[in-house]
Scaffold this active site. Structure first.
Site, PDB file in Angstrom:
ATOM      1  N   ASN A 149      26.830  27.968   3.073  1.00 42.23           N
ATOM      2  CA  ASN A 149      26.664  27.312   4.367  1.00 42.23           C
ATOM      3  C   ASN A 149      25.225  27.370   4.870  1.00 42.23           C
ATOM      4  O   ASN A 149      24.965  27.078   6.032  1.00 42.23           O
ATOM      5  CB  ASN A 149      27.609  27.921   5.396  1.00 42.23           C
ATOM      6  CG  ASN A 149      29.044  27.478   5.175  1.00 42.23           C
ATOM      7  OD1 ASN A 149      29.300  26.464   4.531  1.00 42.23           O
ATOM      8  ND2 ASN A 149      29.996  28.241   5.691  1.00 42.23           N
TER       9      ASN A 149
ATOM     10  N   GLY B 269      29.444  32.625  12.153  1.00 41.94           N
ATOM     11  CA  GLY B 269      30.796  33.080  11.897  1.00 41.94           C
ATOM     12  C   GLY B 269      31.306  32.936  10.487  1.00 41.94           C
ATOM     13  O   GLY B 269      32.298  33.574  10.119  1.00 41.94           O
ATOM     14  N   ASP B 270      30.658  32.109   9.663  1.00 42.91           N
ATOM     15  CA  ASP B 270      31.055  31.960   8.256  1.00 42.91           C
ATOM     16  C   ASP B 270      29.785  31.810   7.427  1.00 42.91           C
ATOM     17  O   ASP B 270      29.638  30.879   6.638  1.00 42.91           O
ATOM     18  CB  ASP B 270      31.973  30.748   8.081  1.00 42.91           C
ATOM     19  CG  ASP B 270      32.624  30.689   6.699  1.00 42.91           C
ATOM     20  OD1 ASP B 270      32.566  31.708   5.971  1.00 42.91           O
ATOM     21  OD2 ASP B 270      33.186  29.637   6.344  1.00 42.91           O
ATOM     22  N   LEU B 271      28.874  32.750   7.614  1.00 40.13           N
ATOM     23  CA  LEU B 271      27.510  32.589   7.118  1.00 40.13           C
ATOM     24  C   LEU B 271      27.353  33.131   5.705  1.00 40.13           C
ATOM     25  O   LEU B 271      26.583  34.051   5.451  1.00 40.13           O
ATOM     26  CB  LEU B 271      26.517  33.255   8.072  1.00 40.13           C
ATOM     27  CG  LEU B 271      25.052  32.812   7.923  1.00 40.13           C
ATOM     28  CD1 LEU B 271      24.918  31.311   8.064  1.00 40.13           C
ATOM     29  CD2 LEU B 271      24.182  33.524   8.941  1.00 40.13           C
TER      30      LEU B 271
END
Length: 279
Positions: free
Chosen positions: A190, A184-186
């Site tokens: 991250n 979701g926040d790749l």
């Protein structure tokens, strides 16, 4: 002993043997713990802890273990660093496909135990599997709210191009896909390259479209991204036209950055919307 060290001992039940800076702590059982404070973003610790547990699937990308958490603090294991290689990148792609194929209860589904009102970066992100299709959910929960916020802040003067995207989303989205289990926040920050694997940290996990994670990796760059894609498609082929849909899936992170930082991100979001319409 510092207060952070006391927090680590309280949340893990282990003794801190040595402090390694403000956020890393060697425990008496040999593990190294990382302490993160989420007090400024209420609910972010619960969302991150639930997300890490949810994306820790057999055969998926490795993630840090959650050693303890409360309303303010999160303690996880340390990821040892290595260097990016094509072999590790291809393995990340294969493992990311496994994660996505594990599935979710619906588009927008939050991880079990995770809050409906979660976070991406330092802005709110609402989950909730109440949409009948990905295009409907993506428009209502991942694009429209941030277009409105950016417009109200004065960062977007003309939202016509986004309205055109909303009108054509069922056509632009490609073949229907089942809900995927997303990080979701790749973005590249991250992804941590360890000695043997690429690890994922700091998820904004939810059920969504698998092309979204891949598009975010493309947005901010990642070493050996072509190898990641090759490994992914070996395991789970992508639908025809996926490359042309990258700008569509980049709308969400670009609009989030517009809301958070303004400036040039608004122009990038408009450019991505125009590119999406050219499919």
């Amino acid at each position: 002993m510092s207060r952070p060290a006391q927090v680590v001992e309280r949340l893990t039940g282990a003794r801190v043997r040595r402090e390694r800076g403000a956020s890393r702590f060697e425990l008496d059982d040999g593990r190294v713990a990382v302490l993160k404070n989420g007090a400024s973003d209420p609910g972010s610790v619960a969302a991150e802890a639930a997300g890490l547990a949810w994306i820790a699937v057999p055969g998926g990308p490795p993630v840090p273990d959650v050693l303890g958490a409360d309303d303010e603090w999160l303690v996880t294991t340390l990821v040892e660093t290595g260097r990016p290689t094509r072999e590790h990148a291809a393995e990340l792609g294969r493992r990311l496909a496994v994660l996505h194929d594990t599935g979710a209860d619906g588009f927008g589904a939050a991880p079990p135990g995770g809050p409906e009102l979660a976070w991406i970066g330092h802005t709110r992100m609402r989950n909730g599997a109440d949409a009948a299709s990905w295009p409907q959910w993506y428009a209502e929960h991942r694009v429209e709210p941030y277009v409105r916020a950016a417009r109200d802040a004065g960062d977007l003067d003309d939202t016509t191009v986004f309205e055109q995207v909303f009108a054509r989303l069922p056509e632009l989205a490609g073949p229907p896909e089942p809900p995927a289990r997303l990080h979701g926040d790749l973005w590249s920050g991250n992804v941590l390259w360890g000695p043997h694997y690429a690890w994922l940290i700091d998820p904004a996990a939810h059920g969504g479209h698998r092309e979204t994670d891949l598009a975010m990796l493309d947005l901010f760059g990642l070493p050996h991204l072509d190898a990641v894609r090759d490994g992914y498609r070996e395991t789970s082929p992508l639908a025809d036209g996926w490359e042309a849909r990258i700008p569509l899936h980049q709308l969400f992170p670009l609009l989030v950055h517009t809301v958070l930082f303004g400036g040039g991100y608004a122009g990038q979001a408009v450019a991505a919307a125009r590119a999406a319409l050219r499919v």
